[in-house]
Design an enzyme around this catalytic site. Structure first.
Site, PDB file in Angstrom:
ATOM      1  N   ASP A  29      26.805 128.013  40.432  1.00  0.00           N
ATOM      2  CA  ASP A  29      28.055 127.652  41.100  1.00  0.00           C
ATOM      3  C   ASP A  29      27.871 127.815  42.601  1.00  0.00           C
ATOM      4  O   ASP A  29      27.516 128.896  43.077  1.00  0.00           O
ATOM      5  CB  ASP A  29      29.193 128.531  40.598  1.00  0.00           C
ATOM      6  CG  ASP A  29      30.563 127.999  40.980  1.00  0.00           C
ATOM      7  OD1 ASP A  29      30.708 127.451  42.089  1.00  0.00           O
ATOM      8  OD2 ASP A  29      31.492 128.137  40.175  1.00  0.00           O
ATOM      9  N   VAL A  89      38.330 120.574  38.264  1.00  0.00           N
ATOM     10  CA  VAL A  89      37.462 119.429  38.016  1.00  0.00           C
ATOM     11  C   VAL A  89      37.797 118.979  36.598  1.00  0.00           C
ATOM     12  O   VAL A  89      37.615 119.742  35.657  1.00  0.00           O
ATOM     13  CB  VAL A  89      35.969 119.813  38.114  1.00  0.00           C
ATOM     14  CG1 VAL A  89      35.092 118.611  37.779  1.00  0.00           C
ATOM     15  CG2 VAL A  89      35.633 120.353  39.498  1.00  0.00           C
ATOM     16  N   HIS A  93      34.011 122.668  31.368  1.00  0.00           N
ATOM     17  CA  HIS A  93      32.861 123.472  31.741  1.00  0.00           C
ATOM     18  C   HIS A  93      33.141 124.934  31.447  1.00  0.00           C
ATOM     19  O   HIS A  93      34.295 125.365  31.432  1.00  0.00           O
ATOM     20  CB  HIS A  93      32.452 123.275  33.205  1.00  0.00           C
ATOM     21  CG  HIS A  93      33.526 123.528  34.206  1.00  0.00           C
ATOM     22  ND1 HIS A  93      34.617 122.693  34.377  1.00  0.00           N
ATOM     23  CD2 HIS A  93      33.689 124.531  35.103  1.00  0.00           C
ATOM     24  CE1 HIS A  93      35.386 123.160  35.346  1.00  0.00           C
ATOM     25  NE2 HIS A  93      34.841 124.268  35.793  1.00  0.00           N
TER      26      HIS A  93
END
Length: 129
Positions: A29, A89, A93
Protein backbone atom coordinates in the site's frame (compact mmCIF):
# COMPACT_ATOMS: atom_id res chain seq x y z
CA UNK A 1 -13.68 3.51 -16.59
CA UNK A 2 -10.89 1.49 -14.99
CA UNK A 3 -10.26 1.58 -11.26
CA UNK A 4 -6.79 2.42 -9.98
CA UNK A 5 -6.35 -1.27 -9.18
CA UNK A 6 -7.14 -2.29 -12.76
CA UNK A 7 -4.56 0.25 -13.95
CA UNK A 8 -2.00 -1.20 -11.51
CA UNK A 9 -2.80 -4.76 -12.62
CA UNK A 10 -2.42 -3.66 -16.26
CA UNK A 11 0.88 -1.93 -15.40
CA UNK A 12 -0.43 1.50 -16.38
CA UNK A 13 0.42 2.75 -12.87
CA UNK A 14 3.57 1.52 -11.14
CA UNK A 15 3.29 -0.42 -7.91
CA UNK A 16 5.39 -2.70 -5.74
CA UNK A 17 4.14 -6.28 -6.13
CA UNK A 18 4.46 -8.85 -3.38
CA UNK A 19 2.59 -11.60 -5.23
CA UNK A 20 0.88 -12.17 -8.56
CA UNK A 21 -0.78 -15.05 -10.35
CA UNK A 22 -3.55 -15.38 -12.93
CA UNK A 23 -6.32 -14.45 -10.45
CA UNK A 24 -4.87 -12.20 -7.74
CA UNK A 25 -2.22 -9.57 -7.04
CA UNK A 26 -0.82 -8.43 -3.73
CA UNK A 27 0.83 -5.01 -3.60
CA UNK A 28 2.38 -2.79 -0.99
CA UNK A 29 0.00 0.00 0.00
CA UNK A 30 1.52 3.31 -1.12
CA UNK A 31 -0.45 5.15 1.61
CA UNK A 32 -0.43 2.70 4.54
CA UNK A 33 -2.17 3.24 7.86
CA UNK A 34 0.54 0.93 9.28
CA UNK A 35 4.01 0.44 7.80
CA UNK A 36 4.15 -2.77 5.79
CA UNK A 37 0.47 -2.77 4.83
CA UNK A 38 -0.40 -5.03 1.88
CA UNK A 39 -3.44 -5.03 -0.42
CA UNK A 40 -4.64 -8.36 -1.84
CA UNK A 41 -6.73 -7.69 -4.93
CA UNK A 42 -8.59 -10.01 -7.29
CA UNK A 43 -7.89 -9.28 -10.94
CA UNK A 44 -11.62 -9.56 -11.55
CA UNK A 45 -13.07 -6.06 -10.99
CA UNK A 46 -16.01 -6.43 -8.60
CA UNK A 47 -16.81 -3.72 -6.07
CA UNK A 48 -18.66 -5.71 -3.37
CA UNK A 49 -17.11 -8.76 -1.73
CA UNK A 50 -20.38 -10.71 -1.63
CA UNK A 51 -20.82 -10.23 -5.38
CA UNK A 52 -17.63 -12.20 -6.06
CA UNK A 53 -18.19 -15.67 -7.45
CA UNK A 54 -17.43 -18.37 -4.89
CA UNK A 55 -14.22 -19.50 -6.56
CA UNK A 56 -12.73 -15.98 -6.64
CA UNK A 57 -13.89 -15.28 -3.06
CA UNK A 58 -12.29 -18.47 -1.73
CA UNK A 59 -9.10 -17.93 -3.73
CA UNK A 60 -8.73 -14.32 -2.55
CA UNK A 61 -8.78 -15.47 1.08
CA UNK A 62 -6.49 -18.42 0.30
CA UNK A 63 -3.83 -16.01 -0.95
CA UNK A 64 -4.37 -13.66 2.00
CA UNK A 65 -3.83 -16.65 4.29
CA UNK A 66 -0.54 -17.35 2.49
CA UNK A 67 0.67 -13.74 2.70
CA UNK A 68 -0.41 -13.10 6.31
CA UNK A 69 2.09 -15.46 7.98
CA UNK A 70 4.87 -14.10 5.75
CA UNK A 71 3.99 -10.56 6.88
CA UNK A 72 3.88 -11.76 10.48
CA UNK A 73 7.46 -13.04 10.22
CA UNK A 74 8.79 -10.21 8.03
CA UNK A 75 7.64 -7.48 10.41
CA UNK A 76 7.73 -9.39 13.71
CA UNK A 77 4.06 -8.55 14.08
CA UNK A 78 1.94 -9.27 17.10
CA UNK A 79 -0.71 -10.28 14.57
CA UNK A 80 -1.79 -9.46 11.04
CA UNK A 81 -5.26 -7.95 10.82
CA UNK A 82 -7.45 -7.89 7.71
CA UNK A 83 -10.18 -5.64 6.44
CA UNK A 84 -12.18 -6.26 3.27
CA UNK A 85 -12.89 -3.06 1.36
CA UNK A 86 -14.35 -1.73 -1.84
CA UNK A 87 -15.53 1.76 -0.88
CA UNK A 88 -12.85 4.32 -1.75
CA UNK A 89 -11.78 2.22 -4.69
CA UNK A 90 -14.79 0.36 -6.12
CA UNK A 91 -12.84 -2.89 -6.47
CA UNK A 92 -12.84 -5.55 -3.72
CA UNK A 93 -9.55 -5.78 -1.87
CA UNK A 94 -8.23 -7.08 1.42
CA UNK A 95 -6.14 -4.67 3.44
CA UNK A 96 -3.61 -6.53 5.57
CA UNK A 97 -2.02 -4.76 8.52
CA UNK A 98 1.07 -6.09 10.36
CA UNK A 99 0.31 -4.80 13.86
CA UNK A 100 3.38 -4.69 16.06
CA UNK A 101 3.43 -4.86 19.84
CA UNK A 102 3.45 -1.09 20.34
CA UNK A 103 0.93 -0.13 17.65
CA UNK A 104 -2.80 0.24 17.68
CA UNK A 105 -4.80 -0.14 14.51
CA UNK A 106 -6.44 3.01 13.25
CA UNK A 107 -8.06 2.61 9.87
CA UNK A 108 -7.13 5.60 7.72
CA UNK A 109 -5.04 6.54 4.75
CA UNK A 110 -1.54 7.28 5.87
CA UNK A 111 1.26 9.32 4.40
CA UNK A 112 2.87 8.34 1.11
CA UNK A 113 5.79 5.94 1.42
CA UNK A 114 8.79 5.88 -0.93
CA UNK A 115 9.12 3.09 -3.46
CA UNK A 116 12.50 2.21 -1.95
CA UNK A 117 10.93 1.45 1.43
CA UNK A 118 8.06 -0.44 -0.22
CA UNK A 119 10.49 -2.55 -2.28
CA UNK A 120 12.44 -3.43 0.86
CA UNK A 121 9.25 -4.40 2.70
CA UNK A 122 8.02 -6.47 -0.25
CA UNK A 123 11.31 -8.39 -0.36
CA UNK A 124 11.04 -9.17 3.35
CA UNK A 125 7.55 -10.59 2.85
CA UNK A 126 8.56 -12.55 -0.26
CA UNK A 127 11.42 -14.17 1.64
CA UNK A 128 8.84 -15.92 3.82
CA UNK A 129 6.42 -16.99 1.07
Amino acid sequence: MKTIFEKIIDREIPSVFVYEDEKVVAIMDKFPAISGQVLVIPKKAVDYVFDLDEETYDYLFKIAKKIGPAMHKAFEAKRVCMLVEGFHVPHVHIKMYPVRKDESLEIHMGDEVSDEILLDQAEKIKSFL
